[in-house]
Design a protein around this motif. Structure first.
Motif, short mmCIF file in Angstrom:
data_model
loop_
_atom_site.label_atom_id
_atom_site.label_comp_id
_atom_site.label_asym_id
_atom_site.label_seq_id
_atom_site.Cartn_x
_atom_site.Cartn_y
_atom_site.Cartn_z
N ILE A 57 66.67 107.15 35.50
CA ILE A 57 67.36 106.40 34.44
C ILE A 57 68.87 106.49 34.62
CG2 ILE A 57 67.85 106.39 31.95
CD1 ILE A 57 64.85 107.10 31.55
N ILE A 58 69.36 107.68 34.94
CA ILE A 58 70.80 107.84 35.21
C ILE A 58 71.20 106.96 36.38
CG2 ILE A 58 72.57 109.45 36.02
CD1 ILE A 58 71.01 111.63 34.39
N LEU A 59 70.41 106.99 37.44
CA LEU A 59 70.70 106.16 38.62
C LEU A 59 70.70 104.68 38.27
CD1 LEU A 59 71.14 106.03 41.70
CD2 LEU A 59 68.66 106.01 41.95
N TRP A 60 69.72 104.25 37.49
CA TRP A 60 69.60 102.83 37.12
C TRP A 60 70.82 102.37 36.34
CZ3 TRP A 60 68.87 99.47 32.92
CH2 TRP A 60 68.29 98.24 33.22
N PHE A 61 71.30 103.21 35.41
CA PHE A 61 72.45 102.82 34.59
C PHE A 61 73.78 102.94 35.33
CE2 PHE A 61 69.60 103.26 30.91
CZ PHE A 61 69.91 102.06 30.27
N THR A 62 73.83 103.70 36.41
CA THR A 62 75.09 103.84 37.15
C THR A 62 75.21 102.82 38.28
OG1 THR A 62 74.12 105.53 38.59
CG2 THR A 62 75.31 106.30 36.64
N GLN A 63 74.17 102.07 38.55
CA GLN A 63 74.25 101.03 39.58
C GLN A 63 75.00 99.82 39.04
OE1 GLN A 63 72.99 101.44 42.84
NE2 GLN A 63 72.80 103.51 42.04
N ASP A 64 75.61 99.07 39.92
CA ASP A 64 76.41 97.91 39.51
C ASP A 64 75.66 96.59 39.66
OD1 ASP A 64 78.61 99.44 38.86
OD2 ASP A 64 79.43 99.37 40.88
N TYR A 65 74.34 96.63 39.58
CA TYR A 65 73.57 95.41 39.76
C TYR A 65 73.94 94.34 38.74
CZ TYR A 65 70.42 98.15 42.71
OH TYR A 65 69.89 98.93 43.69
N PHE A 66 74.10 94.74 37.50
CA PHE A 66 74.27 93.76 36.43
C PHE A 66 75.69 93.27 36.30
CE2 PHE A 66 70.60 96.39 35.26
CZ PHE A 66 69.63 95.42 35.34
N SER A 67 76.65 94.02 36.80
CA SER A 67 78.04 93.56 36.73
C SER A 67 78.34 92.56 37.85
CB SER A 67 79.00 94.74 36.81
OG SER A 67 78.89 95.38 38.05
N GLU A 68 77.59 92.65 38.93
CA GLU A 68 77.86 91.79 40.08
C GLU A 68 77.00 90.53 40.13
OE1 GLU A 68 77.45 94.22 43.53
OE2 GLU A 68 79.02 95.60 42.90
N MET A 69 75.83 90.54 39.51
CA MET A 69 74.95 89.38 39.59
C MET A 69 74.16 89.22 38.31
SD MET A 69 72.29 90.85 42.45
CE MET A 69 73.51 90.92 43.71
N SER A 70 73.64 88.02 38.13
CA SER A 70 72.87 87.74 36.92
C SER A 70 71.42 88.18 37.12
CB SER A 70 72.92 86.24 36.62
OG SER A 70 72.19 85.52 37.60
N MET A 71 70.70 88.21 36.02
CA MET A 71 69.28 88.58 36.08
C MET A 71 68.51 87.54 36.89
SD MET A 71 67.19 90.86 35.53
CE MET A 71 67.07 91.97 34.19
N LYS A 72 68.94 86.29 36.84
CA LYS A 72 68.30 85.25 37.63
C LYS A 72 68.44 85.54 39.13
CE LYS A 72 68.24 80.30 38.41
NZ LYS A 72 68.85 79.00 38.11
N ASP A 73 69.62 85.99 39.53
CA ASP A 73 69.84 86.35 40.95
C ASP A 73 68.97 87.54 41.35
OD1 ASP A 73 71.77 84.36 41.16
OD2 ASP A 73 73.41 85.74 40.64
N ILE A 74 68.89 88.52 40.48
CA ILE A 74 68.09 89.72 40.77
C ILE A 74 66.61 89.35 40.89
CG2 ILE A 74 67.30 91.92 39.82
CD1 ILE A 74 70.15 92.24 38.65
N MET A 75 66.12 88.55 39.95
CA MET A 75 64.71 88.18 39.96
C MET A 75 64.38 87.25 41.13
SD MET A 75 63.44 89.95 37.62
CE MET A 75 61.83 89.34 37.25
N GLY A 76 65.36 86.55 41.66
CA GLY A 76 65.15 85.66 42.79
C GLY A 76 65.11 86.38 44.13
N ASN A 77 65.56 87.60 44.17
CA ASN A 77 65.59 88.40 45.39
C ASN A 77 64.49 89.46 45.30
OD1 ASN A 77 66.20 90.54 47.22
ND2 ASN A 77 68.30 89.77 47.38
N SER A 78 63.51 89.38 46.18
CA SER A 78 62.35 90.27 46.07
C SER A 78 62.70 91.75 46.21
CB SER A 78 61.27 89.88 47.08
OG SER A 78 61.74 90.06 48.40
N VAL A 79 63.66 92.08 47.05
CA VAL A 79 64.04 93.48 47.23
C VAL A 79 64.75 94.00 45.98
CG1 VAL A 79 65.49 95.06 48.59
CG2 VAL A 79 64.18 93.28 49.74
N LEU A 80 65.69 93.22 45.48
CA LEU A 80 66.39 93.63 44.26
C LEU A 80 65.44 93.69 43.08
CD1 LEU A 80 69.83 91.77 44.45
CD2 LEU A 80 69.40 94.23 44.54
N ARG A 81 64.56 92.70 42.96
CA ARG A 81 63.60 92.70 41.86
C ARG A 81 62.75 93.96 41.90
NH1 ARG A 81 60.94 88.23 42.89
NH2 ARG A 81 59.30 89.31 44.01
#
Length: 139
Positions: A57-81
């Protein structure tokens, strides 16, 4: 550092889950008695899995996934998803199964009654973990 800790602690969690699941299944189907050793194995598995969940959970909240891309971008990329959505959800469910199995087993009075919830819920947790471990980075 958190990512490294999460990665290495995962080996301990995985080994303990295999030991606890195999122990519960063998003892339940072998109609063996529940012992103090079984309690300690189940408890240690519960503890290490909860620690891993907190680290994750700490790791998940410290990652910059959401500041750099939208949820649509994340869900569109199988590795990121897989890394951002599927893996965390599966692991939260796995820890929930471990917790449920451990809690249910404490309320039972007979050996079979104690081993059955451990066997069922720890097996479900192990299946989820096996399904969502990022195997490509493990070896």
């Amino acid at each position: 550092m958190i990512k490294m800790l999460h990665s290495y602690w995962a080996y301990l969690v995985f080994i303990m889950m295999i030991i606890a699941t195999a122990n519960a299944l063998i003892k339940y189907f072998g109609k063996k008695e529940y012992e103090a050793k079984d309690f300690r194995i189940a408890l240690f598995t519960l503890i290490v899995s909860h620690i891993q969940l907190l680290i994750g959970i700490i790791l998940w909240f410290t990652q910059d996934y959401f500041s750099e891309m939208s949820m649509k971008d994340i869900m569109g990329n199988s590795v990121l998803r897989s890394n951002v959505v599927e893996h965390p959800v599966a692991m939260i469910l796995a820890v929930a199964f471990i917790t449920i199995g451990y809690s249910k087993h404490k309320k039972k009075l007979t050996s079979a009654g104690k081993l059955k919830p451990l066997a069922i819920f720890y097996t479900l947790a192990l299946i989820l973990v096996l399904a969502k471990i990022p195997w490509s980075v493990w070896f």
